[in-house]
Design a protein around this motif. Structure first.
Motif, PDB file in Angstrom:
ATOM      1  N   LEU A  65       0.822  -1.195   0.000  1.00  9.76           N
ATOM      2  CA  LEU A  65       0.000   0.000   0.000  1.00  9.76           C
ATOM      3  C   LEU A  65       0.860   1.250   0.000  1.00  9.76           C
ATOM      4  N   ALA A  66       1.941   1.208   0.766  1.00  6.40           N
ATOM      5  CA  ALA A  66       2.778   2.394   0.899  1.00  6.40           C
ATOM      6  C   ALA A  66       3.634   2.648  -0.326  1.00  6.40           C
ATOM      7  N   VAL A  67       4.097   1.548  -0.960  1.00  2.62           N
ATOM      8  CA  VAL A  67       5.072   1.747  -2.024  1.00  2.62           C
ATOM      9  C   VAL A  67       4.471   1.696  -3.419  1.00  2.62           C
ATOM     10  N   THR A  68       3.250   1.211  -3.557  1.00  2.96           N
ATOM     11  CA  THR A  68       2.682   1.083  -4.898  1.00  2.96           C
ATOM     12  C   THR A  68       2.587   2.423  -5.598  1.00  2.96           C
ATOM     13  N   ALA A  69       2.190   3.479  -4.857  1.00  4.14           N
ATOM     14  CA  ALA A  69       2.094   4.798  -5.471  1.00  4.14           C
ATOM     15  C   ALA A  69       3.448   5.231  -6.031  1.00  4.14           C
ATOM     16  N   GLN A  70       4.508   4.968  -5.280  1.00  5.79           N
ATOM     17  CA  GLN A  70       5.837   5.320  -5.764  1.00  5.79           C
ATOM     18  C   GLN A  70       6.196   4.491  -6.988  1.00  5.79           C
ATOM     19  N   ALA A  71       5.814   3.215  -6.951  1.00  2.00           N
ATOM     20  CA  ALA A  71       6.118   2.339  -8.082  1.00  2.00           C
ATOM     21  C   ALA A  71       5.403   2.819  -9.335  1.00  2.00           C
ATOM     22  N   PHE A  72       4.151   3.212  -9.180  1.00  2.00           N
ATOM     23  CA  PHE A  72       3.413   3.714 -10.326  1.00  2.00           C
ATOM     24  C   PHE A  72       4.108   4.945 -10.908  1.00  2.00           C
TER      25      PHE A  72
ATOM     26  N   ASP B 284      -6.436  -0.412  -9.708  1.00  2.00           N
ATOM     27  CA  ASP B 284      -5.425  -0.348  -8.648  1.00  2.00           C
ATOM     28  C   ASP B 284      -4.940   1.087  -8.449  1.00  2.00           C
ATOM     29  N   LYS B 285      -4.698   1.769  -9.557  1.00  2.00           N
ATOM     30  CA  LYS B 285      -4.217   3.150  -9.461  1.00  2.00           C
ATOM     31  C   LYS B 285      -5.271   4.061  -8.846  1.00  2.00           C
ATOM     32  N   ALA B 286      -6.529   3.803  -9.197  1.00  2.00           N
ATOM     33  CA  ALA B 286      -7.603   4.618  -8.628  1.00  2.00           C
ATOM     34  C   ALA B 286      -7.689   4.406  -7.120  1.00  2.00           C
ATOM     35  N   LEU B 287      -7.538   3.173  -6.704  1.00  2.00           N
ATOM     36  CA  LEU B 287      -7.572   2.877  -5.271  1.00  2.00           C
ATOM     37  C   LEU B 287      -6.403   3.540  -4.561  1.00  2.00           C
ATOM     38  N   MET B 288      -5.202   3.451  -5.153  1.00  2.00           N
ATOM     39  CA  MET B 288      -4.039   4.070  -4.534  1.00  2.00           C
ATOM     40  C   MET B 288      -4.184   5.581  -4.488  1.00  2.00           C
ATOM     41  N   GLN B 289      -4.806   6.140  -5.500  1.00  2.00           N
ATOM     42  CA  GLN B 289      -5.031   7.588  -5.525  1.00  2.00           C
ATOM     43  C   GLN B 289      -5.897   8.004  -4.338  1.00  2.00           C
ATOM     44  N   GLN B 290      -6.947   7.240  -4.067  1.00  2.00           N
ATOM     45  CA  GLN B 290      -7.809   7.534  -2.928  1.00  2.00           C
ATOM     46  C   GLN B 290      -7.051   7.379  -1.611  1.00  2.00           C
TER      47      GLN B 290
END
Length: 305
Positions: free
Chosen positions: A17-24, A81-87
């Motif tokens: 959860l923490a790193v996925t946004a960075q990975a994207f 997945d990106k939409a969820l991470m954005q939220q």
């Protein structure tokens, strides 16, 4: 052990959860400029799709090549997945105390496992051909492949709790068995005519399977049949079975060539586990270790009720 495993899984999820946004974000920077899919401000770049496809096992890639619709579903999943991470990012979800605690625990676990793997790495040339041969000779008696049987059947249903059905089924099964045991009998034709097994109309059989996969009532009967021989009716809780042994292969021991890769992997895994255990023990051997028994017992009694 299961509790620790669940804790690790939950913690790993928190790290994701923490790193996925960075990975994207990193993927977007390194990816090709072509946009494959969009949802509002979110995009899936060509490079991201390529990396995703390259990371799939060969069978999955082959399925996608044959059906591009699967790829579209995967891309839509990436967008979701990106939409969820954005939220989650908008709500500073990774900063919640319980999530931060899970991230910290997972980070420690990842560092621990990674470092331990590095200090207990197995040499690339292990095992040698001689070592493989030695272990194979020592363990091949445990690798015996069981005998396999291919069985066709004519099934006449007769539930054990229905006395009339059992009586009628026994009579019918005896008559069909006599026909099937005839010198010029066509078992496949009889199977299609009389059997109520769903596979009968297709001339189906069990395929080559070990005895253990047959009904318990069938096993001793099939074990005594010769190839091409037809049994007397065998009663089970479901009804009566007239069995024909279509094919059999005797039990055998696989050759070293057949098990080389799996045996090598098992030997390397065992060596790595032994090296890791020895390394950890060595860390303690260099220090004085004391355990407060009463305090430990008190903690155990309080935590486990």
């Amino acid at each position: 052990m299961k509790t620790a495993q669940y804790r690790w899984m939950a913690a790993a999820g928190a790290v994701c959860l923490a790193v996925t946004a960075q990975a994207f974000a990193a993927d977007a920077k390194t990816a090709d400029t072509g946009v494959i899919a969009k949802a509002g401000t979110l995009e899936v770049q060509r490079g991201e799709v390529e990396n995703m496809l390259k990371g799939l096992p060969p069978q999955a890639r082959a399925e996608i090549k044959a059906n591009h619709g699967i790829a579209e579903r995967l891309v839509r999943s990436q967008l979701a997945d990106k939409a969820l991470m954005q939220q989650a990012t908008a709500q500073n979800w990774a900063q919640r105390p319980e999530i931060k605690a899970q991230i910290e625990a997972a980070t420690k676990e990842i560092v621990f496992r990674s470092y331990l793997a590095s200090v207990s790495a197995v040499p690339a040339d292990y095992p040698s051909d001689k070592e493989l041969q030695t272990v194979y000779d020592q363990t091949k008696g445990q690798m015996i492949k069981p005998a396999l049987y291919r069985v066709a059947q004519i099934f006449i249903p007769a539930p054990a709790n229905d006395a009339k059905a059992v009586a009628d089924g026994r009579k019918d099964a005896a008559d069909v068995a006599r026909q099937a045991q005839g010198a010029k009998a066509d078992f496949t034709a009889l199977m299609k005519k009389y059997s109520q097994d769903p596979s009968a109309q297709k001339g189906g059989d069990t395929g080559l399977i070990p005895l253990g996969q047959l009904l318990p009532e069938m096993r001793p009967v099939v074990a005594k049949l010769k190839k091409g021989e037809v049994s007397a009716p065998v009663q089970s809780a479901q009804g009566f079975h007239i069995l024909k042994l279509v094919e059999t292969t005797p039990q055998s021991t696989p050759t070293l060539a057949e098990v080389r890769d799996s045996l090598r992997n098992a030997m390397r895994q065992k060596r790595q586990q032994e090296a890791a255990a020895a390394y950890l023990q060595g860390l303690l051997n260099n220090q004085t270790v004391t355990v407060d028994g009463p305090a430990l017992n008190a903690v155990v009694d309080a935590a486990i009720k």
